[in-house]
Design an enzyme around this catalytic site. Structure first.
Site, PDB file in Angstrom:
ATOM      1  N   LYS A 118       0.846  -1.199   0.000  1.00 49.33           N
ATOM      2  CA  LYS A 118       0.000   0.000   0.000  1.00 49.33           C
ATOM      3  C   LYS A 118       0.877   1.243   0.000  1.00 49.33           C
ATOM      4  O   LYS A 118       1.962   1.238   0.602  1.00 49.33           O
ATOM      5  CB  LYS A 118      -0.876  -0.049   1.254  1.00 49.33           C
ATOM      6  CG  LYS A 118      -1.853   1.085   1.440  1.00 49.33           C
ATOM      7  CD  LYS A 118      -2.679   0.863   2.709  1.00 49.33           C
ATOM      8  CE  LYS A 118      -3.668   1.963   2.965  1.00 49.33           C
ATOM      9  NZ  LYS A 118      -4.459   1.732   4.197  1.00 49.33           N
TER      10      LYS A 118
ATOM     11  N   SER B 199      -9.398   1.963   3.745  1.00 49.08           N
ATOM     12  CA  SER B 199      -8.585   2.728   2.829  1.00 49.08           C
ATOM     13  C   SER B 199      -7.655   1.868   1.962  1.00 49.08           C
ATOM     14  O   SER B 199      -7.151   2.352   0.949  1.00 49.08           O
ATOM     15  CB  SER B 199      -7.733   3.734   3.616  1.00 49.08           C
ATOM     16  OG  SER B 199      -6.844   3.058   4.484  1.00 49.08           O
TER      17      SER B 199
ATOM     18  N   SER C  86      -9.209  -0.696   7.835  1.00 47.55           N
ATOM     19  CA  SER C  86      -8.805  -0.497   6.436  1.00 47.55           C
ATOM     20  C   SER C  86      -8.242  -1.712   5.725  1.00 47.55           C
ATOM     21  O   SER C  86      -8.042  -1.657   4.515  1.00 47.55           O
ATOM     22  CB  SER C  86      -7.777   0.624   6.341  1.00 47.55           C
ATOM     23  OG  SER C  86      -8.468   1.837   6.298  1.00 47.55           O
TER      24      SER C  86
HETATM   25  N1  GLN Z   1     -12.230   4.099   7.512  1.00 46.13           N
HETATM   26  C1  GLN Z   1     -11.449   4.366   8.686  1.00 46.13           C
HETATM   27  C2  GLN Z   1     -10.972   5.786   8.685  1.00 46.13           C
HETATM   28  O1  GLN Z   1     -11.161   6.448   7.695  1.00 46.13           O
HETATM   29  C3  GLN Z   1     -10.326   3.408   8.816  1.00 46.13           C
HETATM   30  C4  GLN Z   1      -9.104   3.814   8.101  1.00 46.13           C
HETATM   31  C5  GLN Z   1      -7.956   2.900   8.315  1.00 46.13           C
HETATM   32  O2  GLN Z   1      -8.092   1.834   8.943  1.00 46.13           O
HETATM   33  N2  GLN Z   1      -6.802   3.340   7.880  1.00 46.13           N
HETATM   34  O3  GLN Z   1     -10.422   6.257   9.634  1.00 46.13           O
END
Ligand code: GLN
Length: 476
Positions: free
Chosen positions: A79, A154, A178
């Site tokens: 990532k 994400s 994420s």
């Molecule tokens: N959707 C969550 C956020 O926007 C989780 C993001 C993540 O785990 N990096 O904070």
């Protein structure tokens, strides 16, 4: 789609018996990357390096097979928040334009040392903030099951890189779901270890007390195998555990497990009825196999998302202050003085979601509001932490849906950030407590999109968790 190579052990056996070469594996994945370009999964593909690494491994096979590294033939993606020495890393943000890492993340470095071949860097939400990969400066990623739909976020690119068969294992990051949420949306396994099991050195920080590098794959064994090399003590991360790293693929004695589930989650009004029905069905199947499945009162379901977003935005606002236009990446060409340089570089470099979170985070930390928001959220985190660990004293695992719905249509939650935040309702608990959790692909919804289910385990119980998932899933 069924992956061309079902597992790492399959690849290694085929390569050792000379029915396959590592070069053929890499070439296959490169062709898949080309064929799935419209999904916007990769920000950069390391074609020549990957082929060269494969060539070297093929040479070892013919000349010095005893020197083959343990993870030979393992093709991975990373990532765009995980640093790779001498390669670009941008957190899918304009603010890190043209920035190159001077070192590799410990986890990635260890995998490379063990023989993994890195095929490319995957798209994601900017600085890992988002739930559908639409907050990338490089455009959204599409779900391979239906390109009109989002892949989740994400780590959307990481999930699609596995889903669309462009690599065997993907490295993502999980601050509040994420890795698990996009895994569920894309029909693959997504695993987040205990906080501190994998070093965070070289992971662009979002919410430092929540962040963990996680793994996505077609089966739990590949996750276990990769984890055995990525995890462990690291002098560059003071929060990493010093506990020895076992061989997570080693099979444990099958035993009936005690599994808790929360009716407050399984019957949550926001939960899609089909997702709820399939989750209950999965619980019933586990019970039929001799495991104890019991309902447990958990009163904090609706407190989790608000507390999570107060705390992570606070941490993010502090972590992101380093992107000031001076030290890294983008610097505004229109600034008149130092303050103006900070302001304009950040205004031009950050996208709207990141700006929203910096504003929210600095607000909840500001004098006069700190006690009402940040202080309160910390108390809520403590309650959730204590209650969850108390449940895990009696039970081996907690069963939860991974997501309240299947992947939505791209653009659907664009104008309503809180609707997007609520999609994280079942995943943030594991990060608030720091426990390991895995999303398991379940079935397809009648709308044709994948549904996942989640199991959380006790701190440092990744071995039990992965072994159990291996036992109960057909995929090994
Ligand atoms: N959707 C969550 C956020 O926007 C989780 C993001 C993540 O785990 N990096 O904070």
């Amino acid at each position: 789609m069924a992956p061309r190579f079902p597992s790492l052990s399959y690849i290694q056996e085929q390569v050792k018996s000379r029915s396959l070469t590592v070069t053929e594996v890499v070439e296959y994945y490169l062709e898949r990357i080309e064929a799935t370009k419209s999904l916007n999964t990769y920000l950069e593909v390391y074609t020549h390096e990957a082929l060269e690494a494969a060539r070297q491994q093929d040479q070892l096979i013919s000349q010095n097979p005893e020197q083959l590294p343990p993870l030979f033939g393992l093709v991975i993606s990373h990532k765009d928040v995980i640093c790779y020495k001498d390669h670009g890393v941008q957190g899918a943000s304009k603010i890190l334009e043209n920035f190159e890492s001077q070192f590799s993340a410990t986890a990635l470095d260890r995998l490379i040392q063990a023989g993994a071949i890195v095929i490319g860097r995957t798209n994601c939400d900017e600085f890992a903030m988002g739930s559908d990969n639409s907050h990338s400066a490089f455009g959204p990623v599409r779900n391979a099951a239906n390109p009109k739909h989002v892949p989740g976020g994400s780590s959307g690119g990481s999930a699609v890189s596995v889903q669309s068969d462009t690599c065997l294992v993907a490295l993502g990051s999980d601050t509040g779901g994420s890795v698990r949420q996009p895994a569920a949306f894309c029909g693959v396994f997504g695993f987040k270890p205990t906080y501190g099991r994998i070093s965070r050195h070289g992971l662009l920080a979002y919410g430092s007390s929540f962040d963990q590098i996680g793994l996505l794959a077609h089966n739990p064994t590949d996750i276990a195998r990769t984890l055995s090399f990525a995890a462990g003590q690291d002098e560059y991360d003071a929060t990493v555990s010093t506990a020895p790293v076992p061989d997570y693929t080693q099979q444990l004695k099958p035993q009936p497990k005690r599994i808790a589930y929360f009716p407050s989650a399984f019957d949550h009004p926001a939960l899609d009825p089909e997702v709820s029905a399939h989750s209950k069905d999965f619980a019933a199947k586990l019970a039929a196999k001799g495991h104890t499945i019991e309902p447990v009162e958990f009163e904090y379901i609706d407190a989790m998302v608000p507390a999570y977003y107060v705390m992570t935005t606070a941490e993010a606002s502090s972590n992101l202050s380093r992107y000031d236009g001076i030290r890294y990446g983008h610097r505004s060409a229109h600034a008149k003085n130092l303050i103006d340089t900070y302001r304009k570089s950040r205004t031009e470099g950050f996208g709207p979601e990141v700006k929203r979170r910096i504003m929210l985070g600095t607000f909840v930390l500001s004098a006069g509001y700190y006690d009402a928001y940040y202080g309160q959220a910390q108390k809520v985190r403590r309650l959730i932490h204590d209650r969850t660990l108390a449940i895990l004293e009696t039970y081996d695992f907690i069963l939860m849906p991974t997501t309240p719905s299947t992947a939505w249509v791209l653009g659907d939650k664009q104008d309503d950030p809180t609707a997007m935040y609520l999609a994280d309702i079942f995943t943030v608990q594991a990060n608030m407590v720091g426990i390991p959790a895995i999303s398991i692909p379940l079935v397809n919804h009648s709308n044709g999109l994948p549904i996942g289910i989640q199991l959380m385990g006790n701190r440092m119980a990744e071995h039990e968790l992965l072994d159990f998932v291996r036992q109960i899933s057909k995929k090994g």
